[in-house]
Design a protein around this motif. Structure first.
Motif, PDB file in Angstrom:
ATOM      1  N   ILE A  23      26.487  -5.446 -21.191  1.00 16.52           N
ATOM      2  CA  ILE A  23      27.533  -4.440 -20.960  1.00 16.52           C
ATOM      3  C   ILE A  23      27.236  -3.161 -21.742  1.00 16.52           C
ATOM      4  CG2 ILE A  23      29.973  -3.904 -21.235  1.00 16.52           C
ATOM      5  CD1 ILE A  23      29.302  -5.905 -18.991  1.00 16.52           C
ATOM      6  N   LEU A  24      26.820  -3.323 -23.018  1.00 18.36           N
ATOM      7  CA  LEU A  24      26.486  -2.154 -23.830  1.00 18.36           C
ATOM      8  C   LEU A  24      25.284  -1.413 -23.246  1.00 18.36           C
ATOM      9  CD1 LEU A  24      26.962  -3.605 -27.429  1.00 18.36           C
ATOM     10  CD2 LEU A  24      28.448  -1.993 -26.226  1.00 18.36           C
ATOM     11  N   GLY A  25      24.304  -2.172 -22.729  1.00 18.98           N
ATOM     12  CA  GLY A  25      23.142  -1.549 -22.100  1.00 18.98           C
ATOM     13  C   GLY A  25      23.516  -0.748 -20.873  1.00 18.98           C
ATOM     14  N   ILE A  26      24.483  -1.241 -20.112  1.00 17.65           N
ATOM     15  CA  ILE A  26      24.964  -0.513 -18.929  1.00 17.65           C
ATOM     16  C   ILE A  26      25.633   0.798 -19.352  1.00 17.65           C
ATOM     17  CG2 ILE A  26      26.684  -0.562 -17.079  1.00 17.65           C
ATOM     18  CD1 ILE A  26      26.048  -3.554 -16.752  1.00 17.65           C
ATOM     19  N   ILE A  27      26.454   0.749 -20.396  1.00 19.78           N
ATOM     20  CA  ILE A  27      27.113   1.965 -20.898  1.00 19.78           C
ATOM     21  C   ILE A  27      26.064   2.977 -21.366  1.00 19.78           C
ATOM     22  CG2 ILE A  27      28.620   2.885 -22.708  1.00 19.78           C
ATOM     23  CD1 ILE A  27      30.116   0.177 -22.592  1.00 19.78           C
ATOM     24  N   GLN A  28      25.051   2.505 -22.107  1.00 16.51           N
ATOM     25  CA  GLN A  28      23.983   3.396 -22.560  1.00 16.51           C
ATOM     26  C   GLN A  28      23.230   4.004 -21.378  1.00 16.51           C
ATOM     27  OE1 GLN A  28      22.225   0.239 -25.045  1.00 16.51           O
ATOM     28  NE2 GLN A  28      22.281   1.675 -26.770  1.00 16.51           N
ATOM     29  N   SER A  29      22.988   3.196 -20.354  1.00 15.98           N
ATOM     30  CA  SER A  29      22.254   3.676 -19.181  1.00 15.98           C
ATOM     31  C   SER A  29      23.029   4.761 -18.441  1.00 15.98           C
ATOM     32  CB  SER A  29      21.955   2.507 -18.235  1.00 15.98           C
ATOM     33  OG  SER A  29      21.115   1.555 -18.854  1.00 15.98           O
ATOM     34  N   PHE A  30      24.356   4.617 -18.350  1.00 16.34           N
ATOM     35  CA  PHE A  30      25.177   5.658 -17.728  1.00 16.34           C
ATOM     36  C   PHE A  30      24.946   7.001 -18.422  1.00 16.34           C
ATOM     37  CE2 PHE A  30      27.991   2.519 -15.592  1.00 16.34           C
ATOM     38  CZ  PHE A  30      28.112   3.162 -14.376  1.00 16.34           C
ATOM     39  N   PHE A  31      24.867   6.970 -19.738  1.00 15.22           N
ATOM     40  CA  PHE A  31      24.683   8.206 -20.511  1.00 15.22           C
ATOM     41  C   PHE A  31      23.316   8.822 -20.242  1.00 15.22           C
ATOM     42  CE2 PHE A  31      22.971  10.159 -24.392  1.00 15.22           C
ATOM     43  CZ  PHE A  31      23.846  11.228 -24.524  1.00 15.22           C
ATOM     44  N   TYR A  32      22.246   8.031 -20.400  1.00 15.91           N
ATOM     45  CA  TYR A  32      20.897   8.585 -20.280  1.00 15.91           C
ATOM     46  C   TYR A  32      20.582   9.033 -18.847  1.00 15.91           C
ATOM     47  CZ  TYR A  32      19.717   7.226 -25.039  1.00 15.91           C
ATOM     48  OH  TYR A  32      19.682   7.124 -26.411  1.00 15.91           O
ATOM     49  N   LEU A  33      21.006   8.277 -17.859  1.00 20.31           N
ATOM     50  CA  LEU A  33      20.731   8.683 -16.479  1.00 20.31           C
ATOM     51  C   LEU A  33      21.514   9.938 -16.098  1.00 20.31           C
ATOM     52  CD1 LEU A  33      19.381   5.870 -16.422  1.00 20.31           C
ATOM     53  CD2 LEU A  33      20.171   5.665 -14.069  1.00 20.31           C
ATOM     54  N   PHE A  34      22.698  10.113 -16.684  1.00 25.34           N
ATOM     55  CA  PHE A  34      23.469  11.335 -16.445  1.00 25.34           C
ATOM     56  C   PHE A  34      22.746  12.545 -17.045  1.00 25.34           C
ATOM     57  CE2 PHE A  34      26.692  14.426 -17.786  1.00 25.34           C
ATOM     58  CZ  PHE A  34      27.299  14.685 -16.560  1.00 25.34           C
ATOM     59  N   ILE A  35      22.141  12.357 -18.215  1.00 26.44           N
ATOM     60  CA  ILE A  35      21.428  13.453 -18.884  1.00 26.44           C
ATOM     61  C   ILE A  35      20.112  13.767 -18.169  1.00 26.44           C
ATOM     62  CG2 ILE A  35      20.257  14.148 -21.020  1.00 26.44           C
ATOM     63  CD1 ILE A  35      23.299  14.164 -21.218  1.00 26.44           C
ATOM     64  N   TRP A  36      19.350  12.731 -17.818  1.00 25.12           N
ATOM     65  CA  TRP A  36      18.018  12.943 -17.242  1.00 25.12           C
ATOM     66  C   TRP A  36      18.045  13.248 -15.740  1.00 25.12           C
ATOM     67  CZ3 TRP A  36      15.698   8.069 -20.024  1.00 25.12           C
ATOM     68  CH2 TRP A  36      15.307   8.427 -21.329  1.00 25.12           C
ATOM     69  N   VAL A  37      18.964  12.662 -15.008  1.00 24.66           N
ATOM     70  CA  VAL A  37      19.060  12.797 -13.550  1.00 24.66           C
ATOM     71  C   VAL A  37      17.695  12.561 -12.885  1.00 24.66           C
ATOM     72  CG1 VAL A  37      20.023  14.172 -11.685  1.00 24.66           C
ATOM     73  CG2 VAL A  37      20.729  14.630 -14.036  1.00 24.66           C
ATOM     74  N   PRO A  38      17.119  11.368 -13.010  1.00 29.56           N
ATOM     75  CA  PRO A  38      15.797  11.111 -12.418  1.00 29.56           C
ATOM     76  C   PRO A  38      15.838  11.125 -10.888  1.00 29.56           C
ATOM     77  CG  PRO A  38      16.750   9.076 -13.259  1.00 29.56           C
ATOM     78  CD  PRO A  38      17.655  10.185 -13.711  1.00 29.56           C
ATOM     79  N   ASP A  39      14.710  11.486 -10.289  1.00 30.10           N
ATOM     80  CA  ASP A  39      14.586  11.485  -8.831  1.00 30.10           C
ATOM     81  C   ASP A  39      14.272  10.096  -8.292  1.00 30.10           C
ATOM     82  OD1 ASP A  39      14.730  14.446  -8.126  1.00 30.10           O
ATOM     83  OD2 ASP A  39      13.174  14.441  -9.669  1.00 30.10           O
ATOM     84  N   VAL A  40      13.686   9.249  -9.130  1.00 31.47           N
ATOM     85  CA  VAL A  40      13.328   7.895  -8.714  1.00 31.47           C
ATOM     86  C   VAL A  40      13.236   7.020  -9.961  1.00 31.47           C
ATOM     87  CG1 VAL A  40      10.827   8.335  -8.824  1.00 31.47           C
ATOM     88  CG2 VAL A  40      11.692   6.513  -7.343  1.00 31.47           C
ATOM     89  N   ILE A  41      13.546   5.735  -9.798  1.00 28.78           N
ATOM     90  CA  ILE A  41      13.403   4.760 -10.882  1.00 28.78           C
ATOM     91  C   ILE A  41      12.366   3.724 -10.472  1.00 28.78           C
ATOM     92  CG2 ILE A  41      14.543   2.933 -12.207  1.00 28.78           C
ATOM     93  CD1 ILE A  41      17.152   4.491 -11.908  1.00 28.78           C
TER      94      ILE A  41
END
Length: 377
Positions: free
Chosen positions: A83-101
């Motif tokens: 759950i904590l990893g999911i919360i962290q991922s929301f933050f980083y993906l919002f900042i980076w906005v990757p085109d592909v994973i």
């Protein structure tokens, strides 16, 4: 363009990511290329920090909880980590906005892929093993594309088989640049005997080390040995061998870095190893004959399946690209006999090496790179 890598954090996840990142260099350096490509990694920090930063991949680390098929007192703790990893991922993906994973699988990739799917970011999974891992099977529903390394992996993805593409497992290019002559200098080879390279792997090295210790005096009669014991069992092996073996033809190491490993591969006449996908594809890329001893307690018995898929045999003897020895039935005499039989048959070693070489396509990293670019554009 922004490309985000994720994976479980082990060498089996990180090294393929490095190989793919290296494949982008040729594209970036083209004069006509006008695209700026930024690379990121988000996942556990077991093996990533020291290896990815030097490849110009911006790295950030999150918590991740393991998926288990059985009851464990650690399950509640791992659920909280997830759950904590999911919360962290929301933050980083919002900042980076990757085109592909691009995900290599493993429990550490679950939060990143799940959040990427919520953000509607295209996702590519890569499966190294013959039997897909639990994380990748779970994440298949969130992916646009699944790249597999063994043909038999396709069946393991069930209703998501239509997403699979058979490409292979990418190998770091530096491992293909070894020199046998340089290897003789590095490992202080003192004879003209065949060179036996023994690699126990990061898991399960102890049993292989025990077999080696029980046969070492007789092995040294027919070969010069480079033995990688693994970090956890090194002290025990060192104590045992230095107490009884005073032979310049025995070379014991805790582990090898990439620079040393490439020369060890080039030098080896025969390799003894576990059957992790990374090891198998490195052996194949270097065109080396091998004896594979699958780890018996690997998840879903994937190492045994890897070994037989690679050996390309229908009679379960393991004769083909490699010889397979079952740890449950392995004795010092069987181990010694198989090695002796192969080292006394140079033609068979040559044929095995040639067959192994055919298993790996040198453009695998480039093919995966191109699949990433298709989804990112």
């Amino acid at each position: 363009m922004r490309i985000l890598f994720t994976g479980g954090g082990s060498g089996g996840h990180i090294f393929p990511i490095i190989a793919i990142r290296q494949a982008f260099n040729a594209l970036i350096e083209l004069p006509e290329n006008d695209r700026e490509i930024n690379f990121y990694y988000l996942g556990p920090d077991k093996f990533a920090r020291e290896n990815l930063n030097k490849e110009k991949i911006e790295t950030r680390f999150i918590l991740g909880g393991k998926l288990r098929r059985y009851f464990s007192l650690r399950n509640p703790i791992d659920f909280v980590k997830l759950i904590l990893g999911i919360i962290q991922s929301f933050f980083y993906l919002f900042i980076w906005v990757p085109d592909v994973i691009f995900s290599k699988g493993g429990y550490g990739s679950i939060p990143v892929v799940f959040v990427g799917w919520i953000y509607r970011i295209p996702i590519i999974l890569h499966e190294s093993d013959s039997m897909p891992g639990l994380a990748n099977r779970f994440l298949a529903k969130f992916s646009k594309k699944i790249i597999i390394s063994f043909p038999s992996s396709k069946e393991g993805f069930g209703k998501h088989q239509n997403k699979t593409i058979l490409v292979g497992n990418p190998i770091r290019k530096e491992l293909l640049e070894g020199s046998a002559e340089k290897g003789r200098q590095i490992f202080k080879i003192s004879s003209n005997k065949p060179i036996l390279l023994i690699l126990g792997g990061s898991q399960g090295a102890q049993k292989i080390n025990e077999i080696v210790l029980n046969t070492l005096p007789r092995l040294l009669e027919i070969a010069e040995i480079v033995h990688i014991s693994g970090e956890f069992d090194y002290d025990n092996v060192y104590k045992e061998t230095r107490g009884t073996i005073q032979n310049p033809a025995y070379h014991l190491y805790k582990f090898l870095n990439a620079e040393e490993l490439k020369h060890a591969y080039a030098l080896a006449s025969l390799i003894v190893n576990r059957a992790g996908a990374g090891s198998i594809f490195e052996i194949a890329a270097c065109g080396k004959p091998s004896i594979l001893i699958p780890l018996p307690n690997s998840a879903a018995d994937h190492q045994r399946k890897n070994a037989y898929d690679f050996a390309n045999t229908n009679n379960q003897t393991g004769e083909g690209r490699a010889v397979i020895l079952d740890q449950g039935n392995l004795t010092p005499n069987i181990f010694l006999e198989e090695i002796s039989k192969l080292l006394n048959n140079p033609e068979k070693l040559k044929t095995m090496g040639q067959k192994a070489k055919e298993f790996y396509s040198s453009d695998t990293p480039q093919k995966i790179r191109d699949e990433i670019l298709k989804l990112a554009s």
